[in-house]
Design an enzyme around this catalytic site. Structure first.
Site, PDB file in Angstrom:
ATOM      1  N   ASP A  68      34.497 -19.266 -26.063  1.00 33.38           N
ATOM      2  CA  ASP A  68      34.838 -17.909 -26.518  1.00 33.38           C
ATOM      3  C   ASP A  68      33.883 -17.516 -27.647  1.00 33.38           C
ATOM      4  O   ASP A  68      33.596 -18.325 -28.545  1.00 33.38           O
ATOM      5  CB  ASP A  68      36.296 -17.892 -27.003  1.00 33.38           C
ATOM      6  CG  ASP A  68      36.846 -16.495 -27.148  1.00 33.38           C
ATOM      7  OD1 ASP A  68      37.799 -16.155 -26.432  1.00 33.38           O
ATOM      8  OD2 ASP A  68      36.325 -15.730 -27.994  1.00 33.38           O
ATOM      9  N   ASN A  86      46.879 -13.908 -21.255  1.00 30.47           N
ATOM     10  CA  ASN A  86      47.444 -12.587 -21.533  1.00 30.47           C
ATOM     11  C   ASN A  86      47.293 -11.650 -20.335  1.00 30.47           C
ATOM     12  O   ASN A  86      46.227 -11.601 -19.713  1.00 30.47           O
ATOM     13  CB  ASN A  86      46.727 -11.957 -22.741  1.00 30.47           C
ATOM     14  CG  ASN A  86      46.856 -12.812 -23.994  1.00 30.47           C
ATOM     15  OD1 ASN A  86      47.881 -13.444 -24.224  1.00 30.47           O
ATOM     16  ND2 ASN A  86      45.805 -12.852 -24.797  1.00 30.47           N
ATOM     17  N   GLN A 145      45.898  -8.499 -23.893  1.00 35.18           N
ATOM     18  CA  GLN A 145      44.702  -8.637 -23.048  1.00 35.18           C
ATOM     19  C   GLN A 145      43.677  -7.573 -23.432  1.00 35.18           C
ATOM     20  O   GLN A 145      44.020  -6.389 -23.530  1.00 35.18           O
ATOM     21  CB  GLN A 145      45.079  -8.510 -21.560  1.00 35.18           C
ATOM     22  CG  GLN A 145      43.909  -8.805 -20.632  1.00 35.18           C
ATOM     23  CD  GLN A 145      44.292  -8.783 -19.146  1.00 35.18           C
ATOM     24  OE1 GLN A 145      45.388  -8.353 -18.788  1.00 35.18           O
ATOM     25  NE2 GLN A 145      43.389  -9.241 -18.305  1.00 35.18           N
ATOM     26  N   HIS A 159      41.739 -14.596 -17.258  1.00 33.71           N
ATOM     27  CA  HIS A 159      41.166 -15.758 -17.958  1.00 33.71           C
ATOM     28  C   HIS A 159      42.268 -16.530 -18.648  1.00 33.71           C
ATOM     29  O   HIS A 159      43.300 -15.968 -19.014  1.00 33.71           O
ATOM     30  CB  HIS A 159      40.083 -15.341 -18.955  1.00 33.71           C
ATOM     31  CG  HIS A 159      40.521 -14.281 -19.927  1.00 33.71           C
ATOM     32  ND1 HIS A 159      40.565 -12.939 -19.590  1.00 33.71           N
ATOM     33  CD2 HIS A 159      40.952 -14.357 -21.199  1.00 33.71           C
ATOM     34  CE1 HIS A 159      40.993 -12.246 -20.620  1.00 33.71           C
ATOM     35  NE2 HIS A 159      41.259 -13.078 -21.612  1.00 33.71           N
ATOM     36  N   HIS A 173      42.927 -19.022 -21.946  1.00 38.56           N
ATOM     37  CA  HIS A 173      42.386 -19.526 -23.213  1.00 38.56           C
ATOM     38  C   HIS A 173      42.824 -20.979 -23.383  1.00 38.56           C
ATOM     39  O   HIS A 173      44.012 -21.288 -23.229  1.00 38.56           O
ATOM     40  CB  HIS A 173      42.985 -18.759 -24.394  1.00 38.56           C
ATOM     41  CG  HIS A 173      42.638 -17.310 -24.456  1.00 38.56           C
ATOM     42  ND1 HIS A 173      41.645 -16.821 -25.273  1.00 38.56           N
ATOM     43  CD2 HIS A 173      43.172 -16.227 -23.825  1.00 38.56           C
ATOM     44  CE1 HIS A 173      41.591 -15.489 -25.148  1.00 38.56           C
ATOM     45  NE2 HIS A 173      42.504 -15.114 -24.277  1.00 38.56           N
TER      46      HIS A 173
HETATM   47  P1  5GP Z   1      42.072 -11.501 -24.196  1.00 39.66           P
HETATM   48  O1  5GP Z   1      42.398 -10.811 -25.495  1.00 39.66           O
HETATM   49  O2  5GP Z   1      41.676 -10.510 -23.120  1.00 39.66           O
HETATM   50  O3  5GP Z   1      43.104 -12.477 -23.730  1.00 39.66           O
HETATM   51  O4  5GP Z   1      40.811 -12.409 -24.519  1.00 39.66           O
HETATM   52  C1  5GP Z   1      39.504 -11.982 -24.448  1.00 39.66           C
HETATM   53  C2  5GP Z   1      38.660 -13.036 -25.129  1.00 39.66           C
HETATM   54  O5  5GP Z   1      37.343 -12.906 -24.679  1.00 39.66           O
HETATM   55  C3  5GP Z   1      38.635 -12.929 -26.655  1.00 39.66           C
HETATM   56  O6  5GP Z   1      39.053 -14.168 -27.204  1.00 39.66           O
HETATM   57  C4  5GP Z   1      37.171 -12.624 -26.966  1.00 39.66           C
HETATM   58  O7  5GP Z   1      36.730 -13.277 -28.130  1.00 39.66           O
HETATM   59  C5  5GP Z   1      36.448 -13.140 -25.745  1.00 39.66           C
HETATM   60  N1  5GP Z   1      35.257 -12.411 -25.377  1.00 39.66           N
HETATM   61  C6  5GP Z   1      35.119 -11.067 -25.256  1.00 39.66           C
HETATM   62  N2  5GP Z   1      33.876 -10.765 -24.833  1.00 39.66           N
HETATM   63  C7  5GP Z   1      33.220 -11.939 -24.676  1.00 39.66           C
HETATM   64  C8  5GP Z   1      31.899 -12.286 -24.252  1.00 39.66           C
HETATM   65  O8  5GP Z   1      31.064 -11.427 -23.930  1.00 39.66           O
HETATM   66  N3  5GP Z   1      31.586 -13.605 -24.205  1.00 39.66           N
HETATM   67  C9  5GP Z   1      32.475 -14.577 -24.540  1.00 39.66           C
HETATM   68  N4  5GP Z   1      32.074 -15.864 -24.456  1.00 39.66           N
HETATM   69  N5  5GP Z   1      33.733 -14.293 -24.963  1.00 39.66           N
HETATM   70  C10 5GP Z   1      34.092 -12.995 -25.026  1.00 39.66           C
END
Ligand code: 5GP
Ligand code: ZN
Length: 136
Positions: free
Chosen positions: A31, A87, A94, A100, A102
């Site tokens: 991440d 999420n 999300q 995805h 985590h």
């Molecule tokens: P969500 O909030 O949708 O469950 O998690 C999205 C996650 O993706 C966040 O922890 C954020 O830091 C990560 N993230 C967002 N954009 C990118 C990216 O371009 N590359 C990587 N490696 N992580 C990302």
């Protein structure tokens, strides 16, 4: 693959990423905004916006892969525990609408914040919810 989906592009190698693991169905990356050291994301290569769109065979494979990644991270980084978080929907936190998981290693004394305030299970809610599964 869905156009304009950043995780489709990362999962399929169109955008480079720090890849921990890859097979025909998934890519596992670090991440970019880690909650803790070793925070990883499991991305299916096939686009599904959330768990409701994810095919069952990929859902089954994802949890086995999560166990494998969590084990390597926990042992290799000497973590004390691991959260596996997933999420669905903006209200659930999300921010990227490609399924995805985590994998978040946890360390004694870390400042990762992932709690909720316990509520109360009312009789009414309990009966309503039990009813949903009666004929399931
Ligand atoms: P969500 O909030 O949708 O469950 O998690 C999205 C996650 O993706 C966040 O922890 C954020 O830091 C990560 N993230 C967002 N954009 C990118 C990216 O371009 N590359 C990587 N490696 N992580 C990302
Ligand atoms: Zn996608």
């Amino acid at each position: 693959m869905s156009e304009n989906c950043i995780f489709c592009k990362i999962a399929n190698g169109e955008i480079p990423s720090a890849t921990l693991y890859e097979d025909e169905d998934f890519r596992v990356i670090l991440d970019l905004g880690p909650a803790s050291k070793g925070h990883a994301l499991i991305l299916p290569k096939e686009h599904a916006a959330n768990i409701f769109e994810l095919p069952d065979d990929l859902a089954a494979k994802a949890i086995v892969l999560a166990k494998k990644i969590a084990t390597t991270l926990k042992e290799g980084l000497h973590a004390d525990g691991v959260n596996i978080v997933q999420n669905n929907g903006e209200v659930a936190g999300q921010t990227v609408f490609h399924f995805h998981m985590h994998i978040i290693p946890r360390y004694k004394g870390d400042t990762v914040n992932m709690g909720w305030k316990p509520g109360e299970l009312t009789e009414e809610a309990k009966e309503e919810i039990l009813g949903l599964f009666k004929n399931a």
